[in-house]
Design an enzyme around this catalytic site. Structure first.
Site, PDB file in Angstrom:
ATOM      1  N   HIS A 257     -14.663  72.193 -16.944  1.00 43.02           N
ATOM      2  CA  HIS A 257     -14.670  71.346 -15.752  1.00 43.02           C
ATOM      3  C   HIS A 257     -14.744  72.181 -14.487  1.00 43.02           C
ATOM      4  CE1 HIS A 257     -13.113  68.288 -18.652  1.00 43.02           C
ATOM      5  NE2 HIS A 257     -13.905  67.526 -17.914  1.00 43.02           N
ATOM      6  N   HIS A 261     -20.499  72.393 -14.473  1.00 48.61           N
ATOM      7  CA  HIS A 261     -20.465  71.052 -15.100  1.00 48.61           C
ATOM      8  C   HIS A 261     -20.858  69.996 -14.077  1.00 48.61           C
ATOM      9  CE1 HIS A 261     -18.963  67.426 -17.091  1.00 48.61           C
ATOM     10  NE2 HIS A 261     -18.089  67.244 -16.125  1.00 48.61           N
ATOM     11  N   HIS A 293     -17.790  64.348  -8.768  1.00 44.95           N
ATOM     12  CA  HIS A 293     -16.975  63.505  -9.656  1.00 44.95           C
ATOM     13  C   HIS A 293     -15.775  64.205 -10.286  1.00 44.95           C
ATOM     14  CE1 HIS A 293     -18.834  65.427 -13.157  1.00 44.95           C
ATOM     15  NE2 HIS A 293     -17.946  64.807 -13.911  1.00 44.95           N
ATOM     16  N   ASP A 396     -21.752  61.965 -17.452  1.00 43.46           N
ATOM     17  CA  ASP A 396     -20.540  62.780 -17.602  1.00 43.46           C
ATOM     18  C   ASP A 396     -20.374  63.274 -19.041  1.00 43.46           C
ATOM     19  OD1 ASP A 396     -16.967  62.307 -17.178  1.00 43.46           O
ATOM     20  OD2 ASP A 396     -18.233  64.049 -16.791  1.00 43.46           O
TER      21      ASP A 396
HETATM   22  N1  LIG Z   1     -19.080  67.751 -26.206  1.00 43.86           N
HETATM   23  C1  LIG Z   1     -17.861  67.175 -26.125  1.00 43.86           C
HETATM   24  N2  LIG Z   1     -16.992  67.283 -27.139  1.00 43.86           N
HETATM   25  C2  LIG Z   1     -15.769  66.708 -27.084  1.00 43.86           C
HETATM   26  N3  LIG Z   1     -15.311  66.014 -26.023  1.00 43.86           N
HETATM   27  C3  LIG Z   1     -16.156  65.886 -24.993  1.00 43.86           C
HETATM   28  C4  LIG Z   1     -17.466  66.449 -24.978  1.00 43.86           C
HETATM   29  N4  LIG Z   1     -18.033  66.147 -23.791  1.00 43.86           N
HETATM   30  C5  LIG Z   1     -17.147  65.422 -23.088  1.00 43.86           C
HETATM   31  N5  LIG Z   1     -16.018  65.274 -23.809  1.00 43.86           N
HETATM   32  C6  LIG Z   1     -14.820  64.513 -23.427  1.00 43.86           C
HETATM   33  O1  LIG Z   1     -15.266  63.393 -22.658  1.00 43.86           O
HETATM   34  C7  LIG Z   1     -14.539  63.373 -21.460  1.00 43.86           C
HETATM   35  C8  LIG Z   1     -15.245  62.744 -20.288  1.00 43.86           C
HETATM   36  O2  LIG Z   1     -14.317  62.777 -19.200  1.00 43.86           O
HETATM   37  P1  LIG Z   1     -13.721  64.166 -18.774  1.00 43.86           P
HETATM   38  O3  LIG Z   1     -14.795  64.979 -18.177  1.00 43.86           O
HETATM   39  O4  LIG Z   1     -12.488  63.931 -18.041  1.00 43.86           O
HETATM   40  O5  LIG Z   1     -13.299  64.918 -20.153  1.00 43.86           O
HETATM   41  C9  LIG Z   1     -14.302  64.854 -21.155  1.00 43.86           C
HETATM   42  C10 LIG Z   1     -13.910  65.360 -22.517  1.00 43.86           C
HETATM   43  O6  LIG Z   1     -12.549  65.046 -22.817  1.00 43.86           O
END
Ligand SMILES: Nc1ncnc2c1ncn2[C@@H]1O[C@@H]2COP(=O)(O)O[C@H]2[C@H]1O
Length: 524
Positions: A257, A261, A293, A396
């Site tokens: 994050h 990203h 975001h 996202d």
């Molecule tokens: N490739 C991935 N593998 C596992 N979890 C993911 C992946 N991409 C996104 N996520 C999950 O999806 C969530 C979307 O919201 P967040 O970005 O807060 O946190 C992200 C992760 O927890």
């Protein structure tokens, strides 16, 4: 790396003895700069990875060396700036907090460092901060849970409070910042511009092959393109300053994050928006929302913030904590840099509501609601605001819809970030004791070998990410496939199946998810 900046003729004399005798290892380098303008240029250049020469001395540098520090050094170390108060710059700290929000930077004037009590307390504090900063888990925990009223280290609650205070007052951009030509600072050339534009105009956008300065320019190119399409006038240098401040508002030290990203999601949102929306202004707003975001993200999650009563979790009553934080900080940035877009008129309010709703839609706690919305939409989602939220939510989690070699890199990074979350949970449960088995950036994982492998693959917070094959990644990190299969089976496949049923133009999304899943199964 921790730095001592001497600005405008200040010398080490007033506190050389104290440093040599009491704090010999506090600073890795001393940087001497002519004035405030030079300091700001220096901070920007080092942050985005622009190499250049300046006068630096210290145990591991020689004078007039080309700066090659890691841009994340401003988060993994501390910076003490000692300057002569000149003109409007009596106190530099508000400027540091406004334009470099994620930096661990504090400024003192030359007269303050002549006061032994101030110097001793400051250097003692900085010594403690340096110890915390060097340990990733301790650093992230400090960001999330500390609430020191005048701490000089980054804290989420300090970031939020400064953003809210800024939002309440109309403030001009200081001349020393306004006078910077950000395009030439980045060293933009026609070749760089066309190469970056071509990289943006494809679903195979390789964020990991770009350096921070290129990511900043990608954000600028997309926003300028969308603004011009929406017939909105923008000043290039002010738009670039927004990008630089946004980049400094994300933690480069985060595994997943981070600003990379944010630009990846921005590019995905733009690619989807230009296929699914017709109004250029809506396309601009959702692309802009994507860029902001996750601003201020600590590299953890809402569950951890709530479980250990982070000040920001208490501030938001434990509801959509991160998404509310991102929205409030981003609103403040936009009102600072693009007030005409989100002005206090009814149209400006509608723009801000669309951006806020789209950012709030990225909270996975409401994932099921959006799947049901798609299932019940009977093939059409005709409200642009609902569609904008769906687009940002899809963008996202779009890393699982990218071509495998790209998707696998994101998969590795999110897996490492999940590991960090487990370590933070353990660290907090142990009462935040530094000796709870977590080490520094290079040694903090429970599996010490994993961190050397991460660095071997260039994974982590380094600016240049060496691309590595999905097979090599799964050989080195065998837990990745199971995590991807779980995420695809639990969330991504159904969401993108419904999304592509509603919007057949983007069917490549669910096709990629399914083919990527086959690879993960073959490697599990
Ligand atoms: N490739 C991935 N593998 C596992 N979890 C993911 C992946 N991409 C996104 N996520 C999950 O999806 C969530 C979307 O919201 P967040 O970005 O807060 O946190 C992200 C992760 O927890």
């Amino acid at each position: 790396m921790s730095s001592l900046f001497l600005v405008g003729g200040v010398t080490l004399d007033p506190f050389q003895d104290v440093i040599d005798t009491r704090f010999p290892n506090l600073f890795d380098r001393v940087v001497v700069l002519d004035d405030i303008e030079q300091l700001l240029l220096h901070l920007y250049r080092e942050r985005v990875g622009v190499k250049y020469t300046t006068s630096v001395s210290g145990p591991d540098t020689t004078n007039n060396t080309t700066n090659t520090i890691k841009p994340s050094s401003f988060e993994t170390g501390v910076a003490l700036i000692v300057h002569r108060p000149t003109g409007p710059y009596k106190d530099l700290n508000p400027i540091l907090q406004r334009f470099f929000p994620c930096f661990n930077a504090i400024a003192l004037t030359e007269s303050q460092v002549r006061d032994d009590s101030i110097v001793m307390s400051m250097l003692t504090n900085l010594q403690r901060f340096v110890h915390i900063c060097r340990n990733r888990i301790a650093r992230m925990s400090y960001w999330m849970y500390e609430e020191e009223p005048f701490g000089s280290l980054y804290m989420m609650i300090r970031h939020l409070r400064f953003a809210q205070q800024l939002n309440q007052q109309a403030t001009t951009i200081p001349r020393a910042i306004r006078s910077i030509d950000f395009a030439s600072l980045l060293g933009v050339t026609p070749e760089m511009e066309s190469r970056l534009w071509n990289s943006l105009d494809t679903w195979s956008f390789q964020a990991h092959s770009l350096q921070t300065k290129e990511l900043v320019y990608c954000g600028f190119l997309l926003l300028r393109h969308c603004a011009v399409s929406g017939k909105l006038s923008v000043q290039n240098n002010k738009l670039l300053l927004l990008l630089f401040t946004l980049e400094s508002s994300y933690h480069q030290a985060n595994r997943f994050h981070n600003f990379r990203h944010a630009v990846d999601v921005m590019q995905a949102a733009w690619q989807l928006a230009k296929r699914l929306l017709t109004d250029p202004l809506q396309i601009l707003l959702v692309t802009l929302a994507a860029l902001g975001h996750d601003v201020g993200h600590p590299g953890a999650n809402n569950q951890l913030l709530c479980k250990y009563n982070s000040p920001v979790a208490l501030h938001y009553n434990q509801r959509s904590v991160l998404e509310n934080l991102h929205t409030d900080i981003f609103t403040s940035l936009l009102s600072d840099y693009w007030p005409q877009l989100i002005s206090r008129t009814s149209q400006g309010r509608q723009h801000m509501e669309l951006i806020s709703e789209a950012i709030m839609a990225t909270d996975m706690a409401f994932h099921g609601d959006y799947v049901r919305q798609l299932q019940e939409s009977e093939q059409t989602v005709d409200d642009p605001r609902s569609l904008s939220s769906l687009i940002l939510k899809a963008a996202d989690i779009s890393n699982v819809t990218r071509p495998l070699i790209i998707s696998a890199q994101w998969a590795a990074l999110i897996t490492f970030e999940f590991d960090d979350c487990a370590l933070i949970d353990r660290y907090q449960a142990s009462g935040g004791k530094h000796d709870s088995g977590v080490g520094g950036d290079r040694r903090n994982s429970l599996d010490k070998s994993k961190n050397s492998l991460e660095l071997e693959h260039g994974i982590g917070f380094s600016d240049e990410f060496q691309c590595t094959s999905p097979e090599q990644l799964t050989d080195s990190f065998p837990t990745i496939p199971a995590g991807q299969i779980f995420f695809i089976d639990t969330f991504a496949e159904q969401f993108f199946a419904e999304f592509c049923k509603a919007f057949p133009k983007v069917s490549f999304l669910v096709e990629n998810v399914r083919s990527n899943r086959e690879f993960w199964v073959s490697r599990s």
